[in-house]
Design an enzyme around this catalytic site. Structure first.
Site, PDB file in Angstrom:
ATOM      1  N   LYS A 116      -1.136   3.112   8.514  1.00 50.10           N
ATOM      2  CA  LYS A 116      -0.626   3.035   6.820  1.00 50.10           C
ATOM      3  C   LYS A 116      -1.790   2.249   6.548  1.00 50.10           C
ATOM      4  O   LYS A 116      -2.782   1.282   6.658  1.00 50.10           O
ATOM      5  CB  LYS A 116       0.731   2.576   6.739  1.00 50.10           C
ATOM      6  CG  LYS A 116       1.553   3.492   7.539  1.00 50.10           C
ATOM      7  CD  LYS A 116       1.460   4.640   6.506  1.00 50.10           C
ATOM      8  CE  LYS A 116       3.229   5.541   7.213  1.00 50.10           C
ATOM      9  NZ  LYS A 116       4.484   4.684   7.642  1.00 50.10           N
ATOM     10  N   HIS A 119      -1.570  -1.059   1.451  1.00 41.33           N
ATOM     11  CA  HIS A 119      -1.556  -0.924  -0.634  1.00 41.33           C
ATOM     12  C   HIS A 119      -2.016  -2.057  -0.597  1.00 41.33           C
ATOM     13  O   HIS A 119      -1.128  -3.283  -0.193  1.00 41.33           O
ATOM     14  CB  HIS A 119      -1.023   0.208  -0.680  1.00 41.33           C
ATOM     15  CG  HIS A 119       0.212   0.154  -0.092  1.00 41.33           C
ATOM     16  ND1 HIS A 119       0.992  -0.156  -0.588  1.00 41.33           N
ATOM     17  CD2 HIS A 119       0.644   0.579   1.074  1.00 41.33           C
ATOM     18  CE1 HIS A 119       2.160  -0.336  -0.092  1.00 41.33           C
ATOM     19  NE2 HIS A 119       1.960   0.197   0.920  1.00 41.33           N
ATOM     20  N   HIS A 122       1.285  -3.674  -0.064  1.00 36.18           N
ATOM     21  CA  HIS A 122       1.988  -5.073   1.336  1.00 36.18           C
ATOM     22  C   HIS A 122       0.768  -6.563   0.002  1.00 36.18           C
ATOM     23  O   HIS A 122       1.314  -7.493   1.350  1.00 36.18           O
ATOM     24  CB  HIS A 122       0.886  -4.615   2.240  1.00 36.18           C
ATOM     25  CG  HIS A 122       1.813  -3.769   2.755  1.00 36.18           C
ATOM     26  ND1 HIS A 122       1.248  -2.385   2.866  1.00 36.18           N
ATOM     27  CD2 HIS A 122       2.991  -4.081   3.259  1.00 36.18           C
ATOM     28  CE1 HIS A 122       1.739  -1.724   3.917  1.00 36.18           C
ATOM     29  NE2 HIS A 122       3.169  -2.362   4.119  1.00 36.18           N
TER      30      HIS A 122
END
Ligand code: ARG
Length: 553
Positions: A116, A119, A122
């Protein structure tokens, strides 16, 4: 240098301890003792009590004078002696470190998901956790940084099936490729049940340890970490463990058995749950009806593993507010299991991040990559430098420090529970409450020091730093370690950010009204010493906020 203690000892009353002494509010002296709480016991008004205590410290040499004001006793210290103490006295940090030696804190932070994107959402966990890492380390704790990777779940079967189907094996896979593969799988499997089934089959293969499937799964993991580590390196973030969800695959059964033996579980629609109605929470799901374990089950095993392995005094989980229920359930279940250390688990939660006014949502496709945000900020910092100071040496490195600092301060400068919006102009402003403002003040100090270089360091007359502006700076300097301790206690790096802004503003006020390098050698020495102390403190503080302080800007 422990004035709270010195004052409470001077008052010499069994009722007053050093914790009762506070740093005075602006314009009310240096320290203060609120006297309200003694009124009942002493049958006197707070004012009278303050006056009594004042008489007690009257002969004290380190107190210049006191003042009774509205139930407070305000202490005005003998300024020159205080300045001498701050500028020449030993720091209390060694005592603090000695007291904390042998204590361990585990910090679960960043905790990204494999395959993932890393982004901007985080960012908060990464920055707050990374900063707390440095803060606790500074205070002498043993710190274990844990990246609890999201590396298990049926999505890896889907990704594997997609990779087998459409993956280009001739070139190196990237995080972006994995994302597109996953998105394509989700779309196509909606009207292709056979494809969906292949996803499930592949996950079973991973579970059963099929070598080919496991090799590809490991490759997904390595690829993600390789990309994410670039961001960590840039931010100066480190971890001592990358044990994520998959690591606990073989460590959950004893927990499930114990929960069952202790009569804490119940079967509901084929699933195993722990009811938490008595605590006003929905049940904690331990095992799904198809036998699969869950996020919570892994976290139970992880907490047990950390307790066994690290014997922590505290275990922090730096995770968004959205997971509040999960952590309350987790901590409660561990408490019900009789884990004495359940009380030492803390969910360090933080608010939502938006980007230039827009919410971030992976599902709606509005993903902002953290690496892009950092890159853009650094580039913008570079153009600001080109404009303001084109002749600056080493521009690239300084732009990197300024850009990264701006992003870190964005994440760390506000109380963590508040929602924040990322805005390039705001984070890069040299005037607001930003990292560039602090870095600029630090660089200004450094350039003053370079100019005044001929003044020898060493002794100077401390009474030269007792005017209001200089003294306000000295008072701020004296509070650094206390602020760091407060930040650790509240898990709030923003306390340090706020302090640094305050310190910089006070120094700048002093700098505007006073020449630092004067004809008077003694005065120059004293003012340079103050400037140097400010520079050192800003640098130390920024380091705790994951930000570098370049000497020139
Ligand atoms: N990977 C999770 C997420 O991105 C965060 C994990 C936090 N740590 C934990 N022990 N549950 O939402």
């Amino acid at each position: 240098m422990d004035y709270k203690k010195k004052i409470s000892e001077a008052i010499n009353s069994p009722l007053v301890s050093e914790e009762d002494i506070i740093v005075a509010a602006e314009g009310h002296g240096d320290y203060a003792l609120p006297c309200f709480k003694y009124a009942k016991q002493l049958h006197k008004s707070p004012q009278m009590i303050a006056a009594d205590f004042a008489a007690g410290v009257a002969g004290c040499d380190f107190v210049d004078h006191t003042e009774v004001a509205g139930g407070y006793l305000n202490f005005y210290l003998s300024r020159a002696a205080f300045v001498h103490d701050v500028m020449f006295g030993g720091s209390v940090i060694d005592d603090i470190r000695r007291a904390n030696a042998g204590k361990t804190v585990c910090i679960d932070y960043s905790s990204i998901n494999i395959a993932k994107p890393f982004h901007i959402g985080h960012l908060m966990s990464t920055a707050i956790g990374g900063s707390l890492y440095r803060i606790y380390e500074y205070l002498g704790w043993h710190v274990v940084g844990i990246n609890h990777l999201g590396d298990w779940g049926t999505q890896f079967g889907k990704l594997l099936a997609a990779y087998n189907e459409w993956g280009d094996r001739s070139k190196k896979l990237t995080l972006n490729d994995m994302l597109s593969l996953y998105v394509r799988f989700t779309e196509e499997s909606e009207h292709d049940p056979e494809l969906a089934e292949r996803g499930r089959t592949e996950f079973r293969k991973i579970e059963q340890g099929d070598p080919e499937a496991v090799r590809t799964y490991e490759m997904f993991k390595a690829t993600t970490l390789e990309e994410v580590n670039k961001v960590y390196d840039r931010l100066g973030i480190k971890f001592d463990s990358y044990n994520g969800e998959a690591f606990y695959n073989d460590k959950m059964q004893p927990i499930i058995d114990e929960l069952t033996e202790k009569g804490l579980t119940e079967v509901s629609d084929g699933a195993l749950i722990v009811r938490l109605d008595d605590y006003g929470m929905p049940p904690c799901l331990i095992r799904r009806s198809d036998g699969a374990s869950l996020y919570a089950t892994r976290d139970l095993a992880a907490a047990q593993y950390r307790a066994d392995t690290y014997k922590f005094d505290k275990c922090l989980y730096v995770v968004a507010t959205q997971q509040n229920l999960h952590f309350r359930q987790l901590f409660k279940v561990l408490e019900l299991m009789g884990r004495e250390w359940a009380k030492d688990l803390v969910h360090v939660q933080f608010g939502m991040v938006s980007y230039e006014g827009q919410p971030l949502s992976t599902r709606k496709g509005h993903v902002v990559f953290l690496s892009d945000v950092i890159e853009n900020t650094v580039n913008k910092a570079l153009s600001i430098i080109e404009e303001k100071n084109p002749g600056l040496e080493d521009k690239k490195r300084i732009a990197e420090n300024v850009g990264v600092g701006a992003v870190m301060f964005f994440a760390l400068g506000t109380q963590r529970i508040k929602d924040v919006d990322f805005d390039y102009d705001r984070v890069l402003s040299f005037e607001g409450e930003t990292a560039p403002y602090l870095q600029y003040t630090h660089a200004r100090c450094k350039s003053v020091l370079a100019k005044g270089g001929e003044a020898e360091p060493g002794e100077y007359d401390c009474s030269l730093l007792t005017d209001d502006d200089a003294y306000a700076v000295v008072r701020m300097l004296s509070q650094f370690d206390e602020v760091v301790m407060d930040a650790a206690e509240k898990y709030e790096p923003s306390a340090i950010a706020k302090y640094l802004i305050d310190l910089a503003q006070r120094y700048n006020r002093f700098y505007i009204v006073n020449r630092i390098v004067t004809e008077d050698v003694q005065l120059t020495k004293a003012r340079l010493a103050l400037t140097e102390a400010v520079a050192d403190t800003i640098k130390k503080g920024l380091h705790l906020l994951l930000t570098e302080a370049p000497d020139r800007m």
